[in-house]
Motif scaffolding. Structure first.
Motif, PDB file in Angstrom:
ATOM      1  N   VAL A   1       0.483  -1.004  -0.169  1.00  0.00           N
ATOM      2  CA  VAL A   1      -0.092  -0.315  -0.101  1.00  0.00           C
ATOM      3  C   VAL A   1       1.379   1.359   0.044  1.00  0.00           C
ATOM      4  N   GLY A   2       0.417   2.153  -0.101  1.00  0.00           N
ATOM      5  CA  GLY A   2       0.877   3.877   0.204  1.00  0.00           C
ATOM      6  C   GLY A   2       0.197   4.684  -0.839  1.00  0.00           C
ATOM      7  N   HIS A   3       1.202   5.835  -1.198  1.00  0.00           N
ATOM      8  CA  HIS A   3       0.051   7.130  -2.171  1.00  0.00           C
ATOM      9  C   HIS A   3       0.141   6.260  -3.292  1.00  0.00           C
ATOM     10  N   PRO A   4      -0.270   7.048  -4.427  1.00  0.00           N
ATOM     11  CA  PRO A   4      -0.262   6.536  -5.901  1.00  0.00           C
ATOM     12  C   PRO A   4       1.152   6.854  -6.889  1.00  0.00           C
ATOM     13  N   ASN A   5       1.491   5.997  -6.768  1.00  0.00           N
ATOM     14  CA  ASN A   5       2.775   5.931  -8.139  1.00  0.00           C
ATOM     15  C   ASN A   5       3.991   5.940  -7.411  1.00  0.00           C
ATOM     16  N   LYS A   6       4.739   5.621  -6.315  1.00  0.00           N
ATOM     17  CA  LYS A   6       5.172   5.360  -5.873  1.00  0.00           C
ATOM     18  C   LYS A   6       5.896   3.865  -5.516  1.00  0.00           C
ATOM     19  N   GLY A   7       4.951   2.726  -7.026  1.00  0.00           N
ATOM     20  CA  GLY A   7       6.239   2.137  -7.526  1.00  0.00           C
ATOM     21  C   GLY A   7       5.024   0.920  -6.949  1.00  0.00           C
ATOM     22  N   LYS A   8       3.964   0.387  -6.064  1.00  0.00           N
ATOM     23  CA  LYS A   8       3.681  -0.272  -5.806  1.00  0.00           C
ATOM     24  C   LYS A   8       3.899  -1.436  -6.080  1.00  0.00           C
ATOM     25  N   SER A   9       3.210  -1.334  -7.471  1.00  0.00           N
ATOM     26  CA  SER A   9       2.923  -2.498  -8.422  1.00  0.00           C
ATOM     27  C   SER A   9       4.483  -2.775  -8.603  1.00  0.00           C
ATOM     28  N   SER A  10       5.180  -2.049  -9.116  1.00  0.00           N
ATOM     29  CA  SER A  10       6.036  -2.920  -9.528  1.00  0.00           C
ATOM     30  C   SER A  10       7.445  -3.532  -8.676  1.00  0.00           C
ATOM     31  N   ILE A  11       6.632  -3.525  -6.757  1.00  0.00           N
ATOM     32  CA  ILE A  11       7.337  -4.138  -6.367  1.00  0.00           C
ATOM     33  C   ILE A  11       6.623  -5.055  -5.953  1.00  0.00           C
ATOM     34  N   VAL A  12       5.139  -5.316  -6.053  1.00  0.00           N
ATOM     35  CA  VAL A  12       4.430  -6.878  -6.653  1.00  0.00           C
ATOM     36  C   VAL A  12       5.195  -7.636  -7.932  1.00  0.00           C
ATOM     37  N   SER A  13       5.318  -6.751  -8.580  1.00  0.00           N
ATOM     38  CA  SER A  13       5.556  -7.755  -9.954  1.00  0.00           C
ATOM     39  C   SER A  13       7.137  -8.272  -9.432  1.00  0.00           C
ATOM     40  N   THR A  14       8.140  -7.481  -8.596  1.00  0.00           N
ATOM     41  CA  THR A  14       8.842  -7.686  -8.724  1.00  0.00           C
ATOM     42  C   THR A  14       9.368  -9.530  -7.482  1.00  0.00           C
ATOM     43  N   LEU A  15       8.403  -9.036  -6.096  1.00  0.00           N
ATOM     44  CA  LEU A  15       7.929 -10.362  -5.417  1.00  0.00           C
ATOM     45  C   LEU A  15       7.540 -11.092  -5.865  1.00  0.00           C
ATOM     46  N   ALA A  16       7.210 -10.683  -6.986  1.00  0.00           N
ATOM     47  CA  ALA A  16       5.808 -12.319  -6.336  1.00  0.00           C
ATOM     48  C   ALA A  16       6.336 -12.844  -8.514  1.00  0.00           C
ATOM     49  N   PHE A  17       7.066 -12.649  -8.657  1.00  0.00           N
ATOM     50  CA  PHE A  17       8.297 -12.931  -9.861  1.00  0.00           C
ATOM     51  C   PHE A  17       7.081 -12.956 -10.935  1.00  0.00           C
ATOM     52  N   ASP A  18       6.627 -12.113 -11.363  1.00  0.00           N
ATOM     53  CA  ASP A  18       5.524 -11.920 -11.708  1.00  0.00           C
ATOM     54  C   ASP A  18       5.510 -10.858 -12.932  1.00  0.00           C
ATOM     55  N   ASP A  19       5.336 -10.656 -14.075  1.00  0.00           N
ATOM     56  CA  ASP A  19       6.067  -9.652 -14.860  1.00  0.00           C
ATOM     57  C   ASP A  19       4.252  -9.449 -15.602  1.00  0.00           C
ATOM     58  N   ALA A  20       2.796 -10.125 -14.733  1.00  0.00           N
ATOM     59  CA  ALA A  20       1.892  -9.651 -15.883  1.00  0.00           C
ATOM     60  C   ALA A  20       1.349  -8.510 -14.367  1.00  0.00           C
TER      61      ALA A  20
END
Ligand SMILES: Nc1nc2c(ncn2[C@@H]2O[C@H](COP(=O)(O)OP(=O)(O)O)[C@@H](O)[C@H]2O)c(=O)[nH]1
Ligand SMILES: [Mg+2]
Length: 467
Positions: free
Chosen positions: A14-33
């Motif tokens: 979670v966090g403010h918009p546009n801080k890289g939340k989705s990028s962190i999820v992508s990296t930690l889940a090993f998922d580029d979708a």
């Protein structure tokens, strides 16, 4: 009754918009979708991204919309002054009361997984200065009573990490710097270790997950090495045939079989690249481009040969010591002038750069019975440089894919500093490889243990390149 022991750990990012939340999820889940966007507020629904190994969920991440009206939400919570042990009930009451309220949909979406038991990963951008506007967000998270940690992501070049650490330290017992674009596997594992500490109950399952994840990672390396081995073997031993219309082949037919032969090798390469991208969970990007690299740099181009091939000197030494440089081998190397052998070799060896003549891949033969049908045949590969070009391209591709962050959405570009081959291939490795290359080139059957031996050379090379 479901046993709690089998509940995998869950984390809401979670966090403010546009801080890289989705990028962190992508990296930690090993998922580029995972959807990553420059447009703030593009995630409107929470979305679950489990990391699964052999059908078992190791942990689950929730990508969430950013906070939109944190101050108002906090004002509502604070009107309900209760002791600390009841605060999470007030958050639940807020959710229940505002389910239909358009204004708070983003906050509700992000609070729901937390209230359902997820740990909190609060993401900030350490390249922007700290500001009081974040305090309402952090305060709301505190009201949920769920275990939490903060991650400082550095999106830009400026650095406010120290002031962020001071501020975040008031709200989170654990604060880490983590860059989703650049984090390597070790940093990823370290972060998992920290995440495990959030909740006593998670330590055992997360530690077990780390072990499984390491094994999974090792398997991805092994599968890549196996795919590269298959590629080199298939390409070098490939034979292409073409039925002839007349007694002898026309120039067009010779051209045609050469073309078909090259196309088949290009196809083998592309198939292997796709397979490796799939192994590393980077197959999503394939929808955007054919393969992650080499767009426009043909397998048979001079450019590719000069980057990935051996130099003349290396070729001569390797070929000679491998016992593979016969008259024919030299002809294929040097464009059909065996006469160069002798005094001229010194001059060639003295020269630098890569020698490569791609008209000379293999012999084209006319075969068939005397009076019956005749056909043209090309292959197996005779060119001594080709295996190295193919192998280096494959290793380069695999090393890029294996170390690529799942948060990257840009199309990969070919980029290389110093000589790639020097990074992993010394003379003794080359000699070991050559033994197999000449075997593959011979078209003879390759034994299981020989394939394994080559695979382990490739595995070592791949790891050396990435380190
Ligand atoms: N250079 C760089 N860009 C980043 C980093 N993290 C996120 N971004 C970019 O910032 C933008 C917003 O990222 P996203 O993960 O969608 O943020 P979210 O709105 O918090 O989910 C995207 O364009 C990302 O590519 C980073 O560590 N470095
Ligand atoms: Mg997002």
């Amino acid at each position: 009754m479901p046993s709690r022991r089998y509940m995998h750990p869950k984390f809401a990012v979670v966090g403010h918009p546009n801080k890289g939340k989705s990028s962190i999820v992508s990296t930690l889940a090993f998922d580029d979708a995972v959807q990553i966007s420059d447009t703030p507020g593009s995630t409107t629904k929470k979305q679950s991204f489990p990391l699964t190994v052999d059908g078992k969920i190791l942990y689950e991440l929730f990508d969430t919309p950013g906070f939109q009206r944190a101050r108002r939400v906090l004002a509502w919570l604070e009107k309900h002054d209760v002791p600390a042990d009841k605060k999470h009930e007030v958050v639940q009451a807020f959710i229940n009361e505002h389910k239909e309220d358009e204004r708070f949909q983003d906050e509700i979406e992000l609070l729901e997984p937390i209230m359902a038991g997820a740990g909190i990963i609060y993401v900030v951008d350490g390249s922007k200065p700290y500001g009081e506007e974040y305090e309402a967000e952090m305060e709301i998270l505190r009201w949920t009573g769920q275990p939490s940690m903060a991650l400082i992501n550095l999106i830009g070049d400026t650095n406010y990490v120290e002031e962020w650490k001071r501020a975040l330290g008031h709200y989170f017992k654990m604060v880490r710097v983590f860059n989703p674009m650049e984090a390597d596997f070790i940093q990823h594992l370290n972060l998992l270790e920290s995440m495990a500490q959030l909740n006593e109950e998670w330590i055992v399952p997360v530690k077990a997950s780390i072990i499984l994840f390491k094994q999974y990672h090792e398997q991805m390396f092994e599968q890549s090495a196996s795919s590269i081995t298959q590629l080199v073997h298939h390409s070098l031993s490939h034979i292409e045939q073409l039925s002839l219309t007349h007694e002898d082949a026309t120039a067009e037919e010779r051209e045609e079989i050469q073309e078909k032969y090259q196309m088949q090798l290009r196809t083998y390469e592309l198939e292997s690249q796709k397979k490796i991208e799939k192994i590393w969970n980077h197959d999503h990007l394939q929808k955007v481009q054919e393969s992650l690299l080499f767009e426009g740099m043909d397998l048979f181009s001079k450019e590719s040969a000069s980057i990935f091939g051996l130099t003349r000197k290396e070729l001569l030494i390797t070929g000679a010591t491998g016992g593979a440089v016969t008259g024919a081998g030299i002809d294929l190397l040097f464009g059909g002038s065996t006469l160069l052998l002798g005094s001229a070799i010194g001059a060639l060896v003295g020269g630098s750069g890569v020698f490569f003549g791609f008209n000379e891949l293999s012999d084209i033969k006319v075969l068939g019975q005397n009076l019956g049908k005749k056909y043209l045949e090309i292959g197996p590969m005779k060119n001594l440089n080709f295996p190295y070009i193919l192998l280096n391209r494959a290793l380069y591709h695999a090393s890029e894919v294996a170390s690529r962050s799942h948060a990257l959405r840009s199309v990969a570009k070919f980029e290389m500093g110093k000589s790639f081959t020097e990074r992993w291939m010394d003379e003794s490795t080359r000699k070991s490889l050559e033994k197999f290359h000449s075997k593959f080139r011979s078209g003879d059957e390759v034994k299981e243990e020989e394939r394994k031996e080559y695979e382990s050379l490739i595995l070592t090379a791949l790891k050396n390149i990435i380190d």
